[in-house]
Scaffold this motif. Structure first.
Motif, mmCIF file in Angstrom:
data_model
loop_
_atom_site.group_PDB
_atom_site.id
_atom_site.type_symbol
_atom_site.label_atom_id
_atom_site.label_comp_id
_atom_site.label_asym_id
_atom_site.label_seq_id
_atom_site.Cartn_x
_atom_site.Cartn_y
_atom_site.Cartn_z
ATOM 1 N N GLU A 326 -30.343 -52.551 21.363
ATOM 2 C CA GLU A 326 -30.648 -53.983 21.356
ATOM 3 C C GLU A 326 -31.516 -54.359 20.150
ATOM 4 N N GLY A 327 -31.646 -53.456 19.190
ATOM 5 C CA GLY A 327 -32.516 -53.701 18.042
ATOM 6 C C GLY A 327 -32.089 -54.899 17.210
ATOM 7 N N LYS A 328 -33.071 -55.556 16.619
ATOM 8 C CA LYS A 328 -32.811 -56.731 15.776
ATOM 9 C C LYS A 328 -32.791 -56.377 14.292
ATOM 10 N N PHE A 329 -32.903 -55.080 13.982
ATOM 11 C CA PHE A 329 -32.851 -54.619 12.597
ATOM 12 C C PHE A 329 -31.846 -53.476 12.499
ATOM 13 N N CYS A 330 -31.338 -53.245 11.305
ATOM 14 C CA CYS A 330 -30.468 -52.093 11.073
ATOM 15 C C CYS A 330 -31.064 -51.225 9.967
ATOM 16 N N ARG A 331 -30.859 -49.921 10.104
ATOM 17 C CA ARG A 331 -31.310 -48.966 9.093
ATOM 18 C C ARG A 331 -30.067 -48.333 8.474
ATOM 19 N N ILE A 332 -29.851 -48.598 7.191
ATOM 20 C CA ILE A 332 -28.674 -48.100 6.475
ATOM 21 C C ILE A 332 -29.133 -47.036 5.491
ATOM 22 N N THR A 333 -28.460 -45.878 5.519
ATOM 23 C CA THR A 333 -28.806 -44.774 4.626
ATOM 24 C C THR A 333 -27.612 -44.426 3.750
ATOM 25 N N VAL A 334 -27.850 -44.368 2.444
ATOM 26 C CA VAL A 334 -26.835 -43.924 1.478
ATOM 27 C C VAL A 334 -27.303 -42.574 0.935
ATOM 28 N N LYS A 335 -26.622 -41.513 1.363
ATOM 29 C CA LYS A 335 -27.036 -40.145 1.042
ATOM 30 C C LYS A 335 -26.017 -39.488 0.120
ATOM 31 N N ASP A 336 -26.506 -38.724 -0.881
ATOM 32 C CA ASP A 336 -25.607 -38.013 -1.785
ATOM 33 C C ASP A 336 -26.074 -36.572 -1.973
ATOM 34 N N ASN A 337 -25.251 -35.779 -2.629
ATOM 35 C CA ASN A 337 -25.585 -34.368 -2.883
ATOM 36 C C ASN A 337 -25.767 -34.109 -4.374
ATOM 37 N N GLY A 338 -26.289 -35.132 -5.088
ATOM 38 C CA GLY A 338 -26.402 -35.055 -6.544
ATOM 39 C C GLY A 338 -27.647 -34.347 -7.028
ATOM 40 N N ILE A 339 -28.087 -34.727 -8.229
ATOM 41 C CA ILE A 339 -29.176 -34.004 -8.901
ATOM 42 C C ILE A 339 -30.538 -34.312 -8.296
ATOM 43 N N GLY A 340 -30.664 -35.432 -7.568
ATOM 44 C CA GLY A 340 -31.935 -35.765 -6.938
ATOM 45 C C GLY A 340 -33.040 -36.089 -7.932
ATOM 46 N N PHE A 341 -34.278 -36.237 -7.403
ATOM 47 C CA PHE A 341 -35.439 -36.500 -8.256
ATOM 48 C C PHE A 341 -36.697 -36.075 -7.501
ATOM 49 N N ASP A 342 -37.782 -35.940 -8.217
ATOM 50 C CA ASP A 342 -39.066 -35.578 -7.623
ATOM 51 C C ASP A 342 -39.688 -36.822 -6.993
ATOM 52 N N GLU A 343 -40.082 -36.737 -5.719
ATOM 53 C CA GLU A 343 -40.588 -37.908 -5.004
ATOM 54 C C GLU A 343 -41.918 -38.435 -5.554
ATOM 55 N N ILE A 344 -42.555 -37.685 -6.444
ATOM 56 C CA ILE A 344 -43.780 -38.224 -7.046
ATOM 57 C C ILE A 344 -43.461 -39.435 -7.927
ATOM 58 N N TYR A 345 -42.174 -39.583 -8.304
ATOM 59 C CA TYR A 345 -41.747 -40.716 -9.125
ATOM 60 C C TYR A 345 -41.120 -41.820 -8.278
ATOM 61 N N LEU A 346 -41.329 -41.794 -6.961
ATOM 62 C CA LEU A 346 -40.650 -42.744 -6.074
ATOM 63 C C LEU A 346 -40.932 -44.198 -6.448
ATOM 64 N N ASP A 347 -42.196 -44.536 -6.719
ATOM 65 C CA ASP A 347 -42.525 -45.924 -7.061
ATOM 66 C C ASP A 347 -41.901 -46.336 -8.389
ATOM 67 N N ARG A 348 -41.743 -45.390 -9.280
ATOM 68 C CA ARG A 348 -41.252 -45.705 -10.626
ATOM 69 C C ARG A 348 -39.776 -46.094 -10.640
ATOM 70 N N ILE A 349 -38.973 -45.513 -9.736
ATOM 71 C CA ILE A 349 -37.522 -45.742 -9.813
ATOM 72 C C ILE A 349 -37.130 -47.173 -9.491
#
Length: 404
Positions: A326-349
């Motif tokens: 009955e939630g009023k929000f949805c959570r959508i995830t787009v996942k890949d198996n690519g090169i990725g990145f270091d999460e310390i740069y999360l704000d920068r992307i």
């Protein structure tokens, strides 16, 4: 002033007349060598360059310009009727051009891009003037007597504020320019591919030819909608009315635009049922296009790309929210198996013009995720990412089912 470079005089005359109808000053050159001589003597704010020319071709001219400190920042638009394969388009961008347009040219779209770069040139020149004025004011402040320092400080503060405001407008204009020159390429190329197939393979009226024509028209319509919405969005005055949107339809349109790249990379796309929400569909199409495009682009060379799009209803606007039918929000995830990145740069992307990867290895402008973030926030949503280097990335979006 705009410089037109083409070895065919008829092309120069036609393009010159088009620009002059819009009150744009034009200079011309009929060879690469003549163009270089003129560029050394005159300051041009934009160069429209033919690729195929005797002697120095367009690629060679731009390569020379990019190596000169005075000319390296002059924007160059390539026009070509012969070199329309992807390898030539990639080469054009690699040499330093800001755009590569294949002929026949859509004059309205060309003028839109020309005016954008001319406006950007004027903004940059005004910014340079203000910075020079600011520097002079600082020198005066240091040399002035004590009784003048307060007035000079107030003037300096005023100039700094104006400078910051102008830089912000300049960044917005750059964002708009890159959107027009980069994010519209895919539907334009789609149209070109289908028209070429019709021309070369189908001379008679049959079902396949009609199908390609219909698909071409659809791509053109989506391109026009995208142009209209992005022009409004770039001016931060878009007041588009939300509508009921089936995200499955939006996703399929995006995958259709990427079908050539998906097939070439032998990629696998998996998706569960996505919800129907209130949204601006053209903007969410842009979000999916940027996320899936990045997943394909940063897939690496060791394995075939695998992209999974999943959705679930949640009870509240939080990345950690529990699922709820009955939630009023949805959570959508787009996942890949690519090169990725270091999460310390999360704000920068998510910052405009920021890129974590070598742009010579991975084509991109550093604007796609910034646009995605602004669109999601405009829909009263959230976006973040989880990743490890070499182990892919997951982009997580929270959206309300009802637009507020």
């Amino acid at each position: 002033m705009v410089l037109i470079v083409d070895d065919i005089k008829a092309n120069i005359i036609a393009l010159k007349k088009t620009l002059e109808l819009h009150d744009i000053d034009v200079d011309t050159a009929e060879s690469g060598e003549e163009a270089l001589k003129k560029i050394l003597k005159t300051d041009y704010c934009l160069i429209i360059m033919d690729v195929q020319m005797p002697g120095l071709d367009g690629f060679e001219v731009v390569k020379i310009l990019s190596g000169n400190k005075r000319t390296k920042d002059i924007p160059v638009i390539f026009l070509s009727a012969l070199n329309i394969e992807k390898k030539y388009i990639f080469k054009g961008y690699e040499t330093g051009a800001v755009e590569y347009i294949t002929k026949p040219v859509d004059s309205d779209l060309l003028m839109l891009k020309v005016k954008t770069f001319l406006k950007l040139y004027e903004q940059q020149r005004e910014l340079k003037g203000i910075k020079e004025l600011l520097s002079k004011e600082i020198i005066i402040r240091k040399e002035a007597q004590d009784n003048l320092e307060i007035k000079i400080a107030e003037r300096t503060k005023e100039l700094v504020l104006k400078n910051e405001e102008l830089e912000m407008k300049n960044h917005e204009l750059q964002q708009f320019s890159w959107v027009v020159s980069h994010d519209l390429n895919e539907p334009i190329r789609k149209i070109q591919i289908f028209i070429k197939i019709i021309k070369e393979l189908y001379l008679a009226d049959d079902a396949k030819a009609v199908d390609y024509v219909n698909r071409t028209i659809k791509s053109a319509e989506r391109m026009q909608t995208l142009i209209t919405d992005l022009l409004a969005y770039s001016r931060l005055s878009s007041q588009v009315k939300p509508e009921v949107t089936d995200l499955n339809v939006v996703l399929q349109e995006v995958l259709s635009d990427f079908d050539y790249l998906i097939e070439r990379k032998n990629a696998t796309i998996k998706s569960n049922e996505l919800p129907t929400i209130d949204s601006i569909p053209s903007q969410l199409r842009q979000v999916f296009q940027n996320l899936i495009g990045n997943a394909l682009k940063f897939s690496g060379n060791s394995q075939h790309p695998l992209i999974e799009i999943t959705s679930e209803l949640i009870s509240n606007k939080s990345f950690e929210s529990p699922t709820s039918p009955e939630g009023k929000f949805c959570r959508i995830t787009v996942k890949d198996n690519g090169i990725g990145f270091d999460e310390i740069y999360l704000d920068r992307i998510f910052i405009i013009f920021q890129s974590l990867n070598d742009r010579q290895s991975y084509e991109g402008t550093g604007i796609g995720l910034a646009i995605a973030k602004k669109i999601i926030e405009k829909h009263n949503g959230l976006i973040t990412a989880k990743s490890q280097v070499g182990k892919g990335a997951s982009f997580i979006i929270i959206l309300p089912l009802k637009y507020e």
